[in-house]
Design a protein around this motif. Structure first.
Motif, PDB file in Angstrom:
ATOM      1  N   ALA A 105       8.660 -10.767  -3.112  1.00 46.44           N
ATOM      2  CA  ALA A 105       7.261 -11.003  -3.488  1.00 46.44           C
ATOM      3  C   ALA A 105       7.178 -11.922  -4.713  1.00 46.44           C
ATOM      4  O   ALA A 105       6.275 -12.762  -4.811  1.00 46.44           O
ATOM      5  CB  ALA A 105       6.574  -9.669  -3.761  1.00 46.44           C
ATOM      6  N   ARG A 106       8.102 -11.741  -5.678  1.00 41.86           N
ATOM      7  CA  ARG A 106       8.087 -12.595  -6.879  1.00 41.86           C
ATOM      8  C   ARG A 106       8.348 -14.059  -6.535  1.00 41.86           C
ATOM      9  O   ARG A 106       7.938 -14.963  -7.247  1.00 41.86           O
ATOM     10  CB  ARG A 106       9.136 -12.096  -7.875  1.00 41.86           C
ATOM     11  N   ILE A 131       7.771   1.244   8.464  1.00 43.70           N
ATOM     12  CA  ILE A 131       7.371   0.412   7.323  1.00 43.70           C
ATOM     13  C   ILE A 131       6.820  -0.923   7.825  1.00 43.70           C
ATOM     14  O   ILE A 131       5.782  -1.409   7.332  1.00 43.70           O
ATOM     15  CB  ILE A 131       8.576   0.182   6.374  1.00 43.70           C
ATOM     16  N   ARG A 132       7.492  -1.514   8.804  1.00 46.08           N
ATOM     17  CA  ARG A 132       7.013  -2.775   9.365  1.00 46.08           C
ATOM     18  C   ARG A 132       5.641  -2.601  10.004  1.00 46.08           C
ATOM     19  O   ARG A 132       4.743  -3.435   9.825  1.00 46.08           O
ATOM     20  CB  ARG A 132       8.017  -3.281  10.404  1.00 46.08           C
ATOM     21  N   GLU A 133       5.472  -1.519  10.745  1.00 41.69           N
ATOM     22  CA  GLU A 133       4.184  -1.252  11.392  1.00 41.69           C
ATOM     23  C   GLU A 133       3.069  -1.116  10.357  1.00 41.69           C
ATOM     24  O   GLU A 133       1.972  -1.683  10.520  1.00 41.69           O
ATOM     25  CB  GLU A 133       4.306   0.021  12.231  1.00 41.69           C
ATOM     26  N   ASN A 134       3.322  -0.391   9.285  1.00 44.97           N
ATOM     27  CA  ASN A 134       2.299  -0.197   8.246  1.00 44.97           C
ATOM     28  C   ASN A 134       2.045  -1.481   7.460  1.00 44.97           C
ATOM     29  O   ASN A 134       0.925  -1.717   6.996  1.00 44.97           O
ATOM     30  CB  ASN A 134       2.728   0.929   7.297  1.00 44.97           C
ATOM     31  N   LEU A 135       3.074  -2.321   7.296  1.00 45.46           N
ATOM     32  CA  LEU A 135       2.876  -3.603   6.616  1.00 45.46           C
ATOM     33  C   LEU A 135       1.926  -4.503   7.403  1.00 45.46           C
ATOM     34  O   LEU A 135       1.107  -5.227   6.827  1.00 45.46           O
ATOM     35  CB  LEU A 135       4.218  -4.319   6.420  1.00 45.46           C
ATOM     36  N   ARG A 136       2.066  -4.465   8.722  1.00 43.77           N
ATOM     37  CA  ARG A 136       1.169  -5.285   9.546  1.00 43.77           C
ATOM     38  C   ARG A 136      -0.258  -4.715   9.529  1.00 43.77           C
ATOM     39  O   ARG A 136      -1.232  -5.459   9.517  1.00 43.77           O
ATOM     40  CB  ARG A 136       1.679  -5.344  10.982  1.00 43.77           C
ATOM     41  N   ASP A 163      -2.136  -5.403   2.345  1.00 44.66           N
ATOM     42  CA  ASP A 163      -2.541  -5.438   0.935  1.00 44.66           C
ATOM     43  C   ASP A 163      -2.252  -4.133   0.196  1.00 44.66           C
ATOM     44  O   ASP A 163      -2.469  -4.048  -1.020  1.00 44.66           O
ATOM     45  CB  ASP A 163      -4.049  -5.740   0.840  1.00 44.66           C
ATOM     46  N   LYS A 164      -1.774  -3.135   0.893  1.00 44.01           N
ATOM     47  CA  LYS A 164      -1.507  -1.856   0.246  1.00 44.01           C
ATOM     48  C   LYS A 164      -0.279  -1.993  -0.664  1.00 44.01           C
ATOM     49  O   LYS A 164       0.676  -2.687  -0.321  1.00 44.01           O
ATOM     50  CB  LYS A 164      -1.270  -0.776   1.301  1.00 44.01           C
ATOM     51  N   PRO A 165      -0.286  -1.326  -1.832  1.00 47.92           N
ATOM     52  CA  PRO A 165       0.885  -1.378  -2.727  1.00 47.92           C
ATOM     53  C   PRO A 165       2.151  -0.964  -1.978  1.00 47.92           C
ATOM     54  O   PRO A 165       2.162   0.007  -1.217  1.00 47.92           O
ATOM     55  CB  PRO A 165       0.535  -0.386  -3.835  1.00 47.92           C
ATOM     56  N   MET A 166       3.223  -1.721  -2.224  1.00 50.32           N
ATOM     57  CA  MET A 166       4.471  -1.540  -1.477  1.00 50.32           C
ATOM     58  C   MET A 166       5.026  -0.119  -1.634  1.00 50.32           C
ATOM     59  O   MET A 166       5.491   0.490  -0.661  1.00 50.32           O
ATOM     60  CB  MET A 166       5.505  -2.565  -1.950  1.00 50.32           C
ATOM     61  N   LEU A 224       2.929   2.355   0.383  1.00 47.64           N
ATOM     62  CA  LEU A 224       3.146   2.130   1.813  1.00 47.64           C
ATOM     63  C   LEU A 224       4.492   2.705   2.266  1.00 47.64           C
ATOM     64  O   LEU A 224       4.586   3.355   3.321  1.00 47.64           O
ATOM     65  CB  LEU A 224       3.075   0.631   2.102  1.00 47.64           C
ATOM     66  N   MET A 225       5.514   2.501   1.470  1.00 48.11           N
ATOM     67  CA  MET A 225       6.838   2.987   1.854  1.00 48.11           C
ATOM     68  C   MET A 225       6.905   4.507   1.786  1.00 48.11           C
ATOM     69  O   MET A 225       7.521   5.152   2.645  1.00 48.11           O
ATOM     70  CB  MET A 225       7.909   2.365   0.964  1.00 48.11           C
ATOM     71  N   ASN A 226       6.291   5.108   0.799  1.00 50.46           N
ATOM     72  CA  ASN A 226       6.252   6.571   0.722  1.00 50.46           C
ATOM     73  C   ASN A 226       5.538   7.165   1.929  1.00 50.46           C
ATOM     74  O   ASN A 226       5.965   8.188   2.483  1.00 50.46           O
ATOM     75  CB  ASN A 226       5.585   7.022  -0.570  1.00 50.46           C
ATOM     76  N   GLU A 227       4.436   6.523   2.334  1.00 42.75           N
ATOM     77  CA  GLU A 227       3.701   6.999   3.507  1.00 42.75           C
ATOM     78  C   GLU A 227       4.563   6.874   4.772  1.00 42.75           C
ATOM     79  O   GLU A 227       4.566   7.775   5.630  1.00 42.75           O
ATOM     80  CB  GLU A 227       2.408   6.207   3.680  1.00 42.75           C
ATOM     81  N   SER A 228       5.292   5.781   4.878  1.00 48.11           N
ATOM     82  CA  SER A 228       6.129   5.549   6.064  1.00 48.11           C
ATOM     83  C   SER A 228       7.255   6.578   6.148  1.00 48.11           C
ATOM     84  O   SER A 228       7.536   7.122   7.221  1.00 48.11           O
ATOM     85  CB  SER A 228       6.713   4.135   6.019  1.00 48.11           C
ATOM     86  N   ILE A 229       7.895   6.840   5.014  1.00 50.36           N
ATOM     87  CA  ILE A 229       8.987   7.829   5.003  1.00 50.36           C
ATOM     88  C   ILE A 229       8.449   9.214   5.315  1.00 50.36           C
ATOM     89  O   ILE A 229       9.050   9.974   6.090  1.00 50.36           O
ATOM     90  CB  ILE A 229       9.705   7.820   3.642  1.00 50.36           C
TER      91      ILE A 229
END
Length: 839
Positions: free
Chosen positions: A817-818, A734-739, A743-746, A749-754
């Motif tokens: 984020a909020r 998840i950290r790797e994909n966040l970097r 801008d990808k929806p959270m 991104l998390m579904n892709e990481s899992i």
């Protein structure tokens, strides 16, 4: 490929040295005897639970030691006051003070000066006590520094006395070590019943000589019982001579009566003192006192100048021999209480070895079959690395002179399963890079580089839990922690260095061609698709919370089945073929042990008998073992007791405190490390999920009735390490994909990481499960408290990484984020770029 050759030589040398260190464990005695001792003795010794034997945990009686210190102060002070003509009332010794009241208040200042002259130790000048004056009363309180110094000195001297006593008995290779601040651990291989040793070490053997007080009207007296407890002797309180002057003692027989006696010889100083005191006191009885009882009190008929004497007291031959042994070895400076006793018969030890070897080999075979079946020749490379890893573990254990216990074998089997984790992670990373069309060399290089950080983080978090297990555990549990810790370190070396070397060697000449690593087709399809795992986040969290709440309810009712490690008391395995459960219960009731709980084994005539700790008294708890054996043998003389566990109430309460502290510190340690390596909300998500995993595992103990003992604590801490290892892999992706895609929806991104880590998550769990499965099925009661909860925890930990940790992280990320906060702190490269952009 110069680099490859150089690394091959360096790694090869390290591996050869490690394996050579392990070789002495496999050599037969005929070959080992021809090798140098420094090499042939470099092996792993077997613990008492594997070779059979007993261990006793003794603790110095600090109350008795402190009382003796106050008594010494009282004697010193009253001698000075008496010489100065200052009148006083009888000194009062409390648990934490010495109180002495003067009859004349005008003497306070003079007495104060005398007390202050005694306050400093004559050797190093340290202050022995503090003085408080209340009216006419002097109150002396020993300082903590002095108490600690006296206790340390008493323990060190006790170690030497215990060692001399055991040497006198002819025991083979007893191990005597200091345990904590006030404990002495005695391990005795081959001793199935430590009753005689316990009595030997529990006897202080403080011998003193006192003159009879009735013959001269002495006022400062003491009344002591005789050896038989029927006669009382009024003796001078002042010690005429200490037993420390006895140089030698031997059992013998009186020439006239033929009764067993103990003859003794005094050192030069003692001989002179004994000659003078007997010359000056002809016609007076001289009492010989051993541990507060008068053995004999003969009348002195003439001067005894030869420096030798004879002690008679109606002894049996064995009692005379034991007394002579105690006098030769010397008196203990402080009474030693038996706080814990464990013994294992040789047959049970050999059974444990066979069980550990069999289940370990079956577990290894299942793991190897799985790896080769899934990855083909790349799985074979991983198995070669795994075999080297096991060899290095034994090599390092041999180098450290470690002791292998049954929990240690469990640790090695668990290491076997966990070591495959890094290889699976590397293989899956390489497969991902290969699917992107990269050449074999580039896929290999980037796969290892990307897996390295994840492997490091996951192993270090596990090491945090293992280190706490070593710090707060004891004996076999520490052995488990050592094997796991060494296994994690060696697995990092074999996975990152050795496996990489073998893979690079295998693709020589095909560096630019595509690299294909086999996998499981179904999981491959699933990992290439983005599955909507977070869609069921509310259901998953609700179900998890309800299960944890149910587990908490089960914790209170019906509660856990605590072992004697936590409850204190005695657990004895009884083999008596002529007895039934009813017959055994009736026998124990007839011997005042109606409180015993009896559990019948699957085998005819085999029982587990549990007795609760008695009145917080270690001596009473220790006596339970002897009483139970006597009761059973009164019905069947050849009854056997292959295993005995006796834990005093003080030790058991300490185990409970240490367990809670270790689990809390493990949680804080994980939280701190993950906060540093990731971000605070990642750390909180992992910690909360692990807490949920632990509560469910506690519920498993309550629901199944698996005994909760120190081995179970090892399982919980190992489970913490394993569970966080799983979560770190998912969080790292998840950290790797966040970097890569900030801008990808959270949720996407998390579904892709899992999804991308799903294969690794499932495969790792399967290999660890397979490694432990034989132990859980066939390991028996000795390891069931470890293997069964671990099998349950693997399933729970794996599912929680996907369905619990990720949703918790999602909600925490949304909250972050909020608040306008970034999901990750800037990396080093991003910080450098920002600095470069500053005009």
């Amino acid at each position: 490929m110069k680099s490859l050759s150089t690394r091959a030589i360096v790694y090869g040398l390290l591996i050869v040295l490690g394996l050579l260190s392990a070789v002495p464990n496999l050599l037969p005695d005929s070959i080992a005897s021809k090798l140098p001792a420094w090499y042939s003795e470099n092996n792993v010794s077997l613990g008492l639970d594997l070779q059979g034997g007993s261990h006793l945990l003794l603790e110095a009686d600090s109350k008795a030691l402190i009382h003796d210190q106050y008594q010494t102060l009282a004697d010193e002070l009253t001698d000075q006051l008496r010489e100065a003509g200052i009148y006083y009332s009888r000194p009062l010794i409390q648990s934490d003070s010495l109180q002495l009241t003067l009859r004349n208040s005008d003497s306070i200042k003079q007495a104060q000066a005398m007390v202050e002259s005694l306050a400093r130790d004559g050797n190093d000048g340290s202050r022995r006590f503090e003085l408080e004056i209340i009216g006419n009363r002097l109150e002396l309180r020993l300082t903590e520094v002095w108490i600690n110094a006296v206790m340390n000195d008493a323990i060190e001297r006790s170690l030497e006395v215990v060692r001399r006593r055991l040497d006198e008995t002819g025991l083979v290779d007893p191990s005597i070590t200091r345990q904590g601040d006030a404990g002495i651990l005695v391990q005795m291989p081959g001793v199935a019943d430590p009753k005689d040793i316990r009595q030997l070490l529990g006897t202080t053997a403080k011998m003193t000589f006192h003159w009879d007080a009735d013959s001269n009207g002495e006022r400062d007296t003491v009344s002591l019982p005789g050896q038989d407890g029927k006669q009382q002797f009024r003796l001078e309180k002042r010690v005429a001579m200490e037993g420390q002057h006895i140089r030698d003692a031997q059992a013998g027989f009186n020439q006239d009566s033929g009764e067993p006696v103990v003859t003794f010889k005094l050192d030069n100083e003692g001989a002179k003192l004994f000659g003078k005191m007997t010359r000056d006191n002809i016609g007076r009885p001289l009492a010989i006192v051993l541990d507060g009882k008068v053995i004999t009190a003969p009348v002195i008929r003439s001067e005894i100048a030869a420096g030798s004497g004879e002690i008679s007291g109606g002894f049996t031959t064995q009692e005379a021999a034991e007394l002579a042994l105690l006098l030769r070895a010397g008196a203990l400076p402080v009474p030693l209480l038996v706080m814990e006793e464990r013994s294992v018969g040789p047959d049970l030890g050999s059974d444990a070895i066979a069980m550990g070897l069999t289940t370990g080999l079956i577990g290894a075979a299942l793991v190897i079959a799985f790896m080769i079946g899934i990855y083909g020749r790349w799985g074979l490379i991983a198995c070669v690395g795994l075999a080297i890893n096991m060899g290095l573990v034994f090599g390092i254990l041999s180098l450290l002179g470690a002791t292998l216990t049954l929990p240690g074998i469990a640790g090695i089997i668990l290491t076997l399963g966990m070591a495959v984790d890094a290889n699976i992670l590397i293989n899956e990373r390489i497969r991902e890079e290969s699917r992107r069309g990269k050449s074999a060399w580039k896929a290999l290089h980037e796969g290892f580089d990307k897996a390295y950080t994840t492997i490091l983080d996951s192993n270090l978090t596990t090491l945090i839990a293992v280190s706490l297990l070593f710090m707060f555990g004891s004996g076999p549990v520490q052995g488990f922690a050592v094997t796991i810790g060494i296994g994690l370190l060696t697995s990092m070396f074999t996975a990152i260095a050795v496996t990489r070397l073998l893979m690079e060697w295998s693709i020589q000449g095909r560096e630019k061609k595509p690299l294909k690593i086999n996998g499981f087709a179904l999981l491959d399809k699933l990992s290439r698709r983005t599955l909507d795992f977070l869609r069921g986040r509310f259901v998953g969290l609700t179900a998890s919370a309800l299960l944890s709440l149910a587990a908490i309810v089960l914790f209170f009712q019906p509660g856990l089945k605590y072992g004697v490690d936590f409850t204190g008391g005695t657990l004895v395995e009884v083999h008596a073929s002529q007895l039934s459960v009813e017959g055994l219960r009736a026998t124990l009731q007839n011997h005042a042990m109606a409180q015993a709980s009896i559990q019948e084994s699957a085998e005819q005539g085999e029982f587990l008998v549990r007795l609760p700790a008695e009145n917080q008294d270690p001596a009473a708890t220790a006596a339970q073992v002897d009483a139970l054996k006597t009761a059973v043998q009164s019905v069947q003389a050849d009854a056997a007791f292959p295993k005995v566990d006796m834990v005093g109430p003080k030790v058991s309460s300490g185990f409970a405190d240490d367990t809670i502290l270790a689990i809390l510190l493990a949680g804080f340690g994980m939280l701190a490390y993950l906060s540093i390596r990731f971000e605070s909300h990642f750390a909180i998500a992992a910690t909360l999920t692990i807490a949920l995993d632990l509560t469910k595992t506690i519920g498993f103990f309550a629901l199944t009735g698996v005994e909760f003992n120190l081995t179970a604590v090892a399982a919980l801490l190992a489970l913490i390490g394993y569970s966080v290892n799983d979560k770190v892999v998912v969080f790292d992706r998840i950290r790797e994909n966040l970097r890569a895609c900030p801008d990808k929806p959270m949720m996407t991104l998390m579904n892709e990481s899992i999804s991308s880590t799903l294969t690794r998550t499932v495969f790792t769990s399967v290999t660890t499960f397979l490694a432990l499965l034989p132990m859980g099925v066939a390991g028996g009661s000795a390891v069931s408290s470890f293997a069964l909860p671990m099998l349950f925890g693997i399933v729970i930990g794996t599912s929680s990484s996907v369905f619990i940790a990720a949703p918790v992280l999602y909600f925490l990320g949304q909250r972050r984020a909020r608040k306008g906060l970034a999901q990750l702190r800037p990396s080093a490269e991003e910080m450098q770029q920002r600095l470069a952009d500053i005009p």
